[in-house]
Design an enzyme around this catalytic site. Sequence first.
Site, PDB file in Angstrom:
ATOM      1  N   ARG A 166       1.179  -0.982  -0.132  1.00 25.91           N
ATOM      2  CA  ARG A 166       0.127   0.422   0.072  1.00 25.91           C
ATOM      3  C   ARG A 166       0.673   1.195   0.119  1.00 25.91           C
ATOM      4  NH1 ARG A 166      -2.553  -3.215   3.742  1.00 25.91           N
ATOM      5  NH2 ARG A 166      -4.078  -4.699   2.091  1.00 25.91           N
ATOM      6  N   HIS A 173      -0.250  18.508 -26.852  1.00 24.59           N
ATOM      7  CA  HIS A 173       0.207  17.180 -26.840  1.00 24.59           C
ATOM      8  C   HIS A 173      -1.351  16.709 -27.789  1.00 24.59           C
ATOM      9  CE1 HIS A 173       2.977  17.590 -23.994  1.00 24.59           C
ATOM     10  NE2 HIS A 173       3.264  16.162 -23.600  1.00 24.59           N
ATOM     11  N   ASN A 220      -0.951  19.568 -21.438  1.00 22.99           N
ATOM     12  CA  ASN A 220      -0.851  19.300 -22.654  1.00 22.99           C
ATOM     13  C   ASN A 220      -0.530  19.293 -24.043  1.00 22.99           C
ATOM     14  OD1 ASN A 220      -1.462  16.650 -20.823  1.00 22.99           O
ATOM     15  ND2 ASN A 220      -3.914  17.076 -20.696  1.00 22.99           N
ATOM     16  N   HIS A 277       8.266  11.907 -28.526  1.00 26.34           N
ATOM     17  CA  HIS A 277       6.904  12.318 -28.347  1.00 26.34           C
ATOM     18  C   HIS A 277       7.544  13.598 -27.678  1.00 26.34           C
ATOM     19  CE1 HIS A 277       4.019  12.644 -25.048  1.00 26.34           C
ATOM     20  NE2 HIS A 277       4.792  13.325 -24.571  1.00 26.34           N
ATOM     21  N   GLU A 308      -4.847  16.917 -10.934  1.00 27.79           N
ATOM     22  CA  GLU A 308      -5.684  17.363 -12.513  1.00 27.79           C
ATOM     23  C   GLU A 308      -7.110  16.519 -12.764  1.00 27.79           C
ATOM     24  OE1 GLU A 308      -4.669  13.647 -15.803  1.00 27.79           O
ATOM     25  OE2 GLU A 308      -3.312  15.470 -17.008  1.00 27.79           O
ATOM     26  N   GLU A 332       9.132  19.719 -24.665  1.00 29.58           N
ATOM     27  CA  GLU A 332       8.712  20.102 -22.984  1.00 29.58           C
ATOM     28  C   GLU A 332       9.017  21.126 -22.998  1.00 29.58           C
ATOM     29  OE1 GLU A 332       5.893  18.589 -22.479  1.00 29.58           O
ATOM     30  OE2 GLU A 332       5.921  16.128 -23.191  1.00 29.58           O
ATOM     31  N   HIS A 373      -0.565  13.563 -29.684  1.00 28.13           N
ATOM     32  CA  HIS A 373      -0.944  11.902 -29.641  1.00 28.13           C
ATOM     33  C   HIS A 373      -1.385  11.633 -30.863  1.00 28.13           C
ATOM     34  CE1 HIS A 373      -1.427  12.709 -24.749  1.00 28.13           C
ATOM     35  NE2 HIS A 373       0.515  12.634 -25.331  1.00 28.13           N
ATOM     36  N   LYS A 415       6.256  23.802 -13.435  1.00 28.58           N
ATOM     37  CA  LYS A 415       5.265  22.069 -12.855  1.00 28.58           C
ATOM     38  C   LYS A 415       5.349  21.701 -11.999  1.00 28.58           C
ATOM     39  CE  LYS A 415       4.752  17.538 -14.270  1.00 28.58           C
ATOM     40  NZ  LYS A 415       4.638  15.530 -15.118  1.00 28.58           N
ATOM     41  N   LYS A 457       2.565  11.507 -10.845  1.00 28.33           N
ATOM     42  CA  LYS A 457       1.801  10.681 -11.467  1.00 28.33           C
ATOM     43  C   LYS A 457       2.962   9.482 -11.694  1.00 28.33           C
ATOM     44  CE  LYS A 457      -0.673  13.238 -15.445  1.00 28.33           C
ATOM     45  NZ  LYS A 457      -1.829  13.771 -16.330  1.00 28.33           N
ATOM     46  N   ARG A 507      -3.867  21.379 -14.736  1.00 25.62           N
ATOM     47  CA  ARG A 507      -2.845  20.798 -14.916  1.00 25.62           C
ATOM     48  C   ARG A 507      -3.399  20.236 -16.118  1.00 25.62           C
ATOM     49  NH1 ARG A 507      -0.291  16.355 -10.841  1.00 25.62           N
ATOM     50  NH2 ARG A 507       0.564  15.376 -12.291  1.00 25.62           N
TER      51      ARG A 507
HETATM   52  P1  NAD Z   1      12.390   6.550 -21.844  1.00 21.65           P
HETATM   53  O1  NAD Z   1      12.218   6.356 -20.565  1.00 21.65           O
HETATM   54  O2  NAD Z   1      12.327   5.378 -22.045  1.00 21.65           O
HETATM   55  O3  NAD Z   1      13.801   5.841 -22.205  1.00 21.65           O
HETATM   56  C1  NAD Z   1      14.553   6.648 -23.316  1.00 21.65           C
HETATM   57  C2  NAD Z   1      15.463   5.796 -23.715  1.00 21.65           C
HETATM   58  O4  NAD Z   1      16.971   6.561 -22.956  1.00 21.65           O
HETATM   59  C3  NAD Z   1      15.561   4.636 -23.326  1.00 21.65           C
HETATM   60  O5  NAD Z   1      16.229   3.600 -24.321  1.00 21.65           O
HETATM   61  C4  NAD Z   1      16.001   5.019 -22.038  1.00 21.65           C
HETATM   62  O6  NAD Z   1      16.602   3.527 -21.495  1.00 21.65           O
HETATM   63  C5  NAD Z   1      17.720   5.541 -22.537  1.00 21.65           C
HETATM   64  N1  NAD Z   1      18.309   6.363 -21.387  1.00 21.65           N
HETATM   65  C6  NAD Z   1      17.750   6.725 -20.285  1.00 21.65           C
HETATM   66  N2  NAD Z   1      18.445   7.646 -19.737  1.00 21.65           N
HETATM   67  C7  NAD Z   1      19.459   7.475 -20.366  1.00 21.65           C
HETATM   68  C8  NAD Z   1      20.683   7.863 -20.421  1.00 21.65           C
HETATM   69  N3  NAD Z   1      21.203   8.780 -19.098  1.00 21.65           N
HETATM   70  N4  NAD Z   1      21.807   7.444 -21.214  1.00 21.65           N
HETATM   71  C9  NAD Z   1      21.321   7.273 -22.535  1.00 21.65           C
HETATM   72  N5  NAD Z   1      20.120   6.994 -22.925  1.00 21.65           N
HETATM   73  C10 NAD Z   1      19.482   6.508 -21.223  1.00 21.65           C
HETATM   74  O7  NAD Z   1      11.869   7.547 -21.787  1.00 21.65           O
HETATM   75  P2  NAD Z   1      11.805   8.338 -21.230  1.00 21.65           P
HETATM   76  O8  NAD Z   1      10.842   9.683 -22.929  1.00 21.65           O
HETATM   77  O9  NAD Z   1      12.594   9.059 -20.248  1.00 21.65           O
HETATM   78  O10 NAD Z   1      10.282   8.452 -20.860  1.00 21.65           O
HETATM   79  C11 NAD Z   1       9.132   9.033 -21.376  1.00 21.65           C
HETATM   80  C12 NAD Z   1       8.083   7.966 -20.552  1.00 21.65           C
HETATM   81  O11 NAD Z   1       7.174   8.733 -19.253  1.00 21.65           O
HETATM   82  C13 NAD Z   1       6.898   7.437 -21.590  1.00 21.65           C
HETATM   83  O12 NAD Z   1       6.462   6.543 -20.656  1.00 21.65           O
HETATM   84  C14 NAD Z   1       5.458   8.477 -20.648  1.00 21.65           C
HETATM   85  O13 NAD Z   1       4.347   7.779 -20.523  1.00 21.65           O
HETATM   86  C15 NAD Z   1       6.121   8.882 -19.763  1.00 21.65           C
HETATM   87  N6  NAD Z   1       5.950  10.555 -19.191  1.00 21.65           N
HETATM   88  C16 NAD Z   1       5.403  10.660 -18.058  1.00 21.65           C
HETATM   89  C17 NAD Z   1       5.038  11.586 -17.321  1.00 21.65           C
HETATM   90  C18 NAD Z   1       4.752  12.190 -15.659  1.00 21.65           C
HETATM   91  O14 NAD Z   1       4.008  13.034 -15.326  1.00 21.65           O
HETATM   92  N7  NAD Z   1       4.071  10.580 -14.872  1.00 21.65           N
HETATM   93  C19 NAD Z   1       5.322  12.814 -18.035  1.00 21.65           C
HETATM   94  C20 NAD Z   1       5.900  13.048 -19.082  1.00 21.65           C
HETATM   95  C21 NAD Z   1       6.130  11.199 -19.098  1.00 21.65           C
HETATM   96 MG    MG Z   2       4.869  14.838 -23.326  1.00 19.42          MG
END
Ligand code: NAD
Ligand code: MG
Length: 367
Positions: A127, A255, A252, A272, A243, A191, A259, A233, A149, A248
């Site tokens: 939990r 987006h 977007n 993205h 949200e 972003e 998307h 943020k 999130k 919030r």
């Molecule tokens: P990711 O975590 O897939 O990382 C992108 C790639 O870079 C991966 O292959 C990873 O292994 C690699 N990588 C990570 N750090 C590295 C480094 N220092 N050096 C070399 N390679 C590295 O993608 P992301 O863009 O970081 O995140 C995308 C995800 O985040 C999505 O799933 C999205 O839904 C989520 N997200 C969440 C929120 C939230 O508020 N929680 C907001 C935006 C996005």
């Molecule tokens: Mg985004």
Amino acid sequence: MAATRVVVDIPGERQYDVRIGEDILKDLGAKLAPVLEVQPPSRILVISDSNVAPLYLETCKQGLATLGCPVSDITVPAGEEAKCVEVIGEVWSAMAALGLARDSVVVALGGGVVGDLAGFAGATYMRGVRVVQVPTTLLSMVDSSVGGKTGINLDAGKNLVGTFLQPSYVCASTDVLATLDEREWACGCAEIAKSALIDSDDFFFWLVENAPLLAERQPDVVREAIARSVVFKAGVVAQDKTESRGVRECLNYGHTLGHAIETLAGYGTYSHGAAVAEGMRFAARLGQTLAGTPLELVEAQDALLDQLGLSVLDWKAPAEDILNAMKRDKKARQGAVRFVLPADVGAWELVSVDDDTILEHLRLYFG
Ligand code: NAD
Ligand code: MG
């Protein structure tokens, strides 16, 4: 070089720090000690992915060693596919097998995928245990590691299962960005540009001025861009933690079309951020018709995105297909597609737009 500290203060939550600076991963344990002091952990679990672990897991574990408790680790496959029911099941089982208890701490070492997955694992195991975010992509430093999130994807759609859990601490050690490729770098820049435009003249024009240095990854500029994005943020999340209040929604910006492009082009074809940048260009033009967006803003944003390596995508699709993809998005309400439109820098509006207006603008934009 100095590190920057941003305090995230969300009503009803314990305050937490986001620390941003070069080579700070090695000091993680020292900085965490006072944060975890109320309930020293009996064990720490670092969750990482198969790209990040070989690069930074050792430094992270060494950094944590000063806390004097056992540190275990698990590595999940790199990529969005890891945010799934099967992998979260494996993570939960591993947590139980390692004997994690309520006082344990989960450290998410990786990009947004690891952050969301490990955050969800931490939020649900027994939990909820404490979670520390150690973002390693630019996107996760400026966006996903702050705000609470967490979640995973289902076959039916992205991020359909999850919770809100604010981290106890966020450590953005900018040296790890050196191994990030151009695509992931530009993805995070999108972003940042979004945040700047929605936030204020101050942030936007600072970014316009510093965009060439950000593109070159100049350390001071990188640190400041992350800090400003986190402040932005955190401010938005503080007003709308779950949200539910509409505030919030501004996150977007870009987006809605973004998307749809990701879906239609095939997930992963464009990053993205590249898709969101295209969505920002489109939303600003839609804003000219519906929100009085000045032409100068449209042009300044175009130039900024170009400078950040987010050039116009070599992509198009029939306007009807794009509209349908937007309507299938989980954020569409009662069929009406809603856009965040920039009436000006720092002044956004959420507008429900009728189908004909969207189709007309899509045809104009994509030619
Ligand atoms: P990711 O975590 O897939 O990382 C992108 C790639 O870079 C991966 O292959 C990873 O292994 C690699 N990588 C990570 N750090 C590295 C480094 N220092 N050096 C070399 N390679 C590295 O993608 P992301 O863009 O970081 O995140 C995308 C995800 O985040 C999505 O799933 C999205 O839904 C989520 N997200 C969440 C929120 C939230 O508020 N929680 C907001 C935006 C996005
Ligand atoms: Mg985004």
